[in-house]
Design an enzyme around this catalytic site. Structure first.
Site, mmCIF file in Angstrom:
data_model
loop_
_atom_site.group_PDB
_atom_site.id
_atom_site.type_symbol
_atom_site.label_atom_id
_atom_site.label_comp_id
_atom_site.label_asym_id
_atom_site.label_seq_id
_atom_site.Cartn_x
_atom_site.Cartn_y
_atom_site.Cartn_z
ATOM 1 N N HIS A 72 0.851 -1.197 0.000
ATOM 2 C CA HIS A 72 0.000 0.000 0.000
ATOM 3 C C HIS A 72 0.882 1.240 0.000
ATOM 4 O O HIS A 72 1.789 1.367 0.807
ATOM 5 C CB HIS A 72 -0.933 -0.005 1.211
ATOM 6 N N TYR A 200 -9.237 5.832 7.152
ATOM 7 C CA TYR A 200 -9.390 6.239 8.552
ATOM 8 C C TYR A 200 -10.353 7.428 8.560
ATOM 9 O O TYR A 200 -10.032 8.482 8.010
ATOM 10 C CB TYR A 200 -8.039 6.679 9.138
ATOM 11 N N PRO A 291 -4.580 0.579 18.664
ATOM 12 C CA PRO A 291 -4.263 0.125 17.296
ATOM 13 C C PRO A 291 -4.381 1.178 16.199
ATOM 14 O O PRO A 291 -4.078 0.888 15.040
ATOM 15 C CB PRO A 291 -5.263 -1.023 17.066
ATOM 16 N N LYS A 295 0.721 -0.096 15.101
ATOM 17 C CA LYS A 295 2.103 -0.284 15.547
ATOM 18 C C LYS A 295 2.368 -1.521 16.414
ATOM 19 O O LYS A 295 3.522 -1.917 16.580
ATOM 20 C CB LYS A 295 2.561 0.952 16.364
ATOM 21 N N TYR A 381 3.933 6.314 10.112
ATOM 22 C CA TYR A 381 3.076 5.178 9.767
ATOM 23 C C TYR A 381 3.883 4.072 9.091
ATOM 24 O O TYR A 381 3.707 2.887 9.387
ATOM 25 C CB TYR A 381 1.943 5.653 8.851
HETATM 26 P P1 RFL Z 1 0.692 -11.975 21.630
HETATM 27 O O1 RFL Z 1 0.306 -12.025 20.197
HETATM 28 O O2 RFL Z 1 -0.335 -11.569 22.621
HETATM 29 O O3 RFL Z 1 1.254 -13.398 22.013
HETATM 30 C C1 RFL Z 1 1.504 -13.788 23.341
HETATM 31 C C2 RFL Z 1 1.411 -15.288 23.431
HETATM 32 O O4 RFL Z 1 1.744 -15.701 24.757
HETATM 33 C C3 RFL Z 1 0.840 -16.717 25.164
HETATM 34 N N1 RFL Z 1 0.841 -16.746 26.636
HETATM 35 C C4 RFL Z 1 1.441 -17.705 27.372
HETATM 36 N N2 RFL Z 1 2.101 -18.816 27.022
HETATM 37 C C5 RFL Z 1 2.601 -19.600 28.008
HETATM 38 N N3 RFL Z 1 2.445 -19.333 29.332
HETATM 39 C C6 RFL Z 1 1.776 -18.231 29.726
HETATM 40 N N4 RFL Z 1 1.631 -17.960 31.023
HETATM 41 C C7 RFL Z 1 1.235 -17.359 28.726
HETATM 42 N N5 RFL Z 1 0.530 -16.194 28.755
HETATM 43 C C8 RFL Z 1 0.303 -15.844 27.492
HETATM 44 C C9 RFL Z 1 -0.473 -16.303 24.525
HETATM 45 O O5 RFL Z 1 -1.380 -17.396 24.413
HETATM 46 C C10 RFL Z 1 0.008 -15.797 23.178
HETATM 47 O O6 RFL Z 1 0.061 -16.838 22.216
HETATM 48 O O7 RFL Z 1 1.946 -10.996 21.863
HETATM 49 P P2 RFL Z 1 3.187 -10.631 20.879
HETATM 50 O O8 RFL Z 1 3.803 -11.869 20.299
HETATM 51 O O9 RFL Z 1 4.023 -9.701 21.653
HETATM 52 O O10 RFL Z 1 2.546 -9.886 19.644
HETATM 53 C C11 RFL Z 1 1.975 -8.619 19.784
HETATM 54 C C12 RFL Z 1 0.786 -8.475 18.839
HETATM 55 O O11 RFL Z 1 -0.049 -9.616 18.908
HETATM 56 C C13 RFL Z 1 -0.023 -7.232 19.191
HETATM 57 O O12 RFL Z 1 0.826 -6.116 19.427
HETATM 58 C C14 RFL Z 1 -1.018 -6.800 18.142
HETATM 59 O O13 RFL Z 1 -1.762 -7.825 17.602
HETATM 60 C C15 RFL Z 1 -1.936 -5.769 18.815
HETATM 61 N N6 RFL Z 1 -3.248 -5.740 18.222
HETATM 62 C C16 RFL Z 1 -3.391 -5.066 17.087
HETATM 63 N N7 RFL Z 1 -2.334 -4.370 16.585
HETATM 64 C C17 RFL Z 1 -2.460 -3.695 15.456
HETATM 65 O O14 RFL Z 1 -1.480 -3.090 15.014
HETATM 66 N N8 RFL Z 1 -3.673 -3.707 14.784
HETATM 67 C C18 RFL Z 1 -4.766 -4.405 15.244
HETATM 68 O O15 RFL Z 1 -5.809 -4.410 14.631
HETATM 69 C C19 RFL Z 1 -4.653 -5.111 16.423
HETATM 70 N N9 RFL Z 1 -5.700 -5.809 16.913
HETATM 71 C C20 RFL Z 1 -4.338 -6.452 18.791
HETATM 72 C C21 RFL Z 1 -5.555 -6.484 18.089
HETATM 73 C C22 RFL Z 1 -4.247 -7.106 20.027
HETATM 74 C C23 RFL Z 1 -5.332 -7.779 20.591
HETATM 75 N N10 RFL Z 1 -5.197 -8.359 21.906
HETATM 76 C C24 RFL Z 1 -3.895 -8.766 22.392
HETATM 77 C C25 RFL Z 1 -6.164 -8.185 22.911
HETATM 78 C C26 RFL Z 1 -6.642 -7.201 18.603
HETATM 79 C C27 RFL Z 1 -6.542 -7.856 19.855
HETATM 80 C C28 RFL Z 1 -7.748 -8.635 20.333
HETATM 81 C C1 PHB Z 2 -6.129 -4.148 10.555
HETATM 82 O O1 PHB Z 2 -6.065 -4.418 9.346
HETATM 83 O O2 PHB Z 2 -6.564 -4.961 11.390
HETATM 84 C C2 PHB Z 2 -5.706 -2.800 11.029
HETATM 85 C C3 PHB Z 2 -5.150 -1.919 10.125
HETATM 86 C C4 PHB Z 2 -4.756 -0.663 10.574
HETATM 87 C C5 PHB Z 2 -4.915 -0.311 11.894
HETATM 88 C C6 PHB Z 2 -5.464 -1.214 12.795
HETATM 89 C C7 PHB Z 2 -5.858 -2.467 12.361
HETATM 90 O O3 PHB Z 2 -4.536 0.925 12.307
#
Ligand code: RFL
Ligand code: PHB
Length: 387
Positions: A72, A200, A291, A295, A381
């Site tokens: 993109h 956005y 989010p 980042k 970004y």
């Molecule tokens: P993760 O992906 O949360 O992975 C952590 C892993 O640790 C496991 N775990 C354990 N395992 C063993 N023993 C324990 N005691 C444990 N406790 C936990 C969990 O099961 C899991 O598999 O962290 P990581 O790897 O640091 O990655 C970070 C990203 O996942 C996160 O920053 C992003 O996904 C944040 N986030 C989003 N970011 C965006 O940029 N755009 C989004 O749309 C977006 N949507 C989200 C999200 C985070 C969410 N969470 C965590 C509530 C949506 C959700 C629902």
């Molecule tokens: C997504 O594709 O899930 C997404 C993209 C941009 C954002 C947050 C989430 O700022």
């Protein structure tokens, strides 16, 4: 059980760390509390920064991202019924890749297992002990049995609710926290995206975001109050609200069956420092961002690239400098991302009073008319290379 680096969590950060260490001949074991299917199905982030896409390619993980993901070159901001495109290459010479976190995780799991890596699914870490010694240990429960993983180093990549952060001595850490008074209702829909780039939208009724997962699947978000019950939102209500908040002349929102709905809290959180003794935190275990700036995933992958380099310096040259610098170096990027995510969040969400709304509109007008203002957004970004 004994290994060099004990990794808690098989999210993107734990898996990439394990893979990078393997490439440099350093053994690790990953403990993951959930089962493989669950880990591979979680719907989360979708935007991969320019530099993180390069990191994945260099680690041999870019093939499917380059074939099936899309590049993109900009995003669209909508406000007051008009639209402003932020042209990334024109403003800062970089772009982003749209490639879902779920796909990155699938590739990493497959690759680790093919390389003979040890990921113990269904293994919940319960305690990290002796982190001030050179033989830290992780206790974990798998099935009915309690076991111990002895290591040289422990990497807590266990997300915001994990045990890694809570294993740091409270007197050795400071935390910084802000919970925003609104959340996102995120939906996944079986319908072709209605736009080519992410939209956005700032609207009096609240923020809306149009993202995508493929040419047939859209990912959309709506700002909602914190106590929202996703079940109270019918498909029709979701689509009507999205259409109203994103409306600009001549544009139509395509509708289709919604296959998943979830509520996402908007929180900013940082732990300082990100390490103590031989325990290192990475990704959401150490920090989370709202989010809006896309980042969270990118920061997590930057952290582990840095941590992997520090561990390599130790194992190959017995150099301690890079590991000692890990927390300070990572935190510089983390705070830059915190600022950008907070700025995007307060710019685009409905909050505060009429004065705040006028300020938002004044800033959006400025973004639409000033190249320097747009360039700042584009730089942040797509990911700042030098931070
Ligand atoms: P993760 O992906 O949360 O992975 C952590 C892993 O640790 C496991 N775990 C354990 N395992 C063993 N023993 C324990 N005691 C444990 N406790 C936990 C969990 O099961 C899991 O598999 O962290 P990581 O790897 O640091 O990655 C970070 C990203 O996942 C996160 O920053 C992003 O996904 C944040 N986030 C989003 N970011 C965006 O940029 N755009 C989004 O749309 C977006 N949507 C989200 C999200 C985070 C969410 N969470 C965590 C509530 C949506 C959700 C629902
Ligand atoms: C997504 O594709 O899930 C997404 C993209 C941009 C954002 C947050 C989430 O700022």
């Amino acid at each position: 059980m004994r290994t060099r680096v004990g990794i808690i969590g098989a999210g993107p950060s734990g898996l990439l760390l394990s893979h990078l260490l393997h490439l440099w001949g350093i053994e690790s074991v990953v403990l993951e509390s959930r089962e493989r299917d669950h880990v591979q199905a979680r719907q989360r982030a979708g935007v991969v920064e320019h530099g993180v896409a390069r990191l994945l390619r260099e680690a041999g993980l870019g093939e499917r991202m380059d074939r099936e993901g899309t590049t993109h070159h900009g995003i669209e901001l909508r406000f007051s019924g008009r639209s402003h495109r932020v042209d990334f290459p024109g403003l800062c010479g970089r772009d982003v890749r749209i490639w879902a976190q779920t796909e990155i995780v699938k590739d990493l799991v497959a690759r680790r297992l093919a390389d003979g890596g040890q990921i113990l699914f269904g293994a919940r870490a319960t305690a990290v002990e002796d982190i001030e010694s050179d033989r830290p240990r992780v206790r974990f429960v798998r099935g009915q049995s309690e076991q111990v993983l002895e290591c040289d180093y422990v990497a807590a990549c266990d997300g915001f609710h994990g045990i890694g952060r809570r294993s740091l001595p409270p007197e050795a850490v400071s935390t910084f926290d802000r919970l925003h008074p609104f959340s996102w209702l995120g939906v996944l829909a079986d319908v072709a995206p209605s736009c080519e780039e992410l939209v956005y939208a700032r609207h009096e009724r609240g923020f809306a975001l149009h993202s995508m997962r493929s040419s047939r699947v859209s990912r959309l978000y709506l700002q909602v109050p914190n106590d929202t019950d996703p079940d109270a939102w019918t498909q029709e209500r979701v689509w009507d609200e999205l259409a109203e908040r994103m409306a600009v002349p001549g544009w139509e929102l395509r509708r289709g069956p919604i296959t998943a709905k979830s509520l996402i809290p908007m929180r900013s959180f940082v732990t300082e420092p990100m390490s103590h003794g031989r325990l290192y935190l990475a990704g959401d275990a150490a920090h989370i961002v709202p989010p809006t700036g896309a980042k969270g995933l990118n920061l997590a992958l930057h952290d582990v690239a840095l941590l992997a380099r520090g561990l390599r310096a130790w194992y190959t040259r017995r150099e301690t400098g890079p590991l000692e610098a890990y927390s300070d170096t990572a935190l510089r990027r983390v705070w830059r991302a915190q600022h950008f995510s907070h700025w995007m969040t307060t710019l685009l969400h409905t909050h505060g009073d009429a004065f705040d709304h006028r300020l938002q509109l004044a800033h959006l007008e400025f973004l639409a008319s000033s190249r320097a203002a747009s360039a700042q957004l584009a730089e942040n970004y797509t990911g700042l290379p030098h931070v």
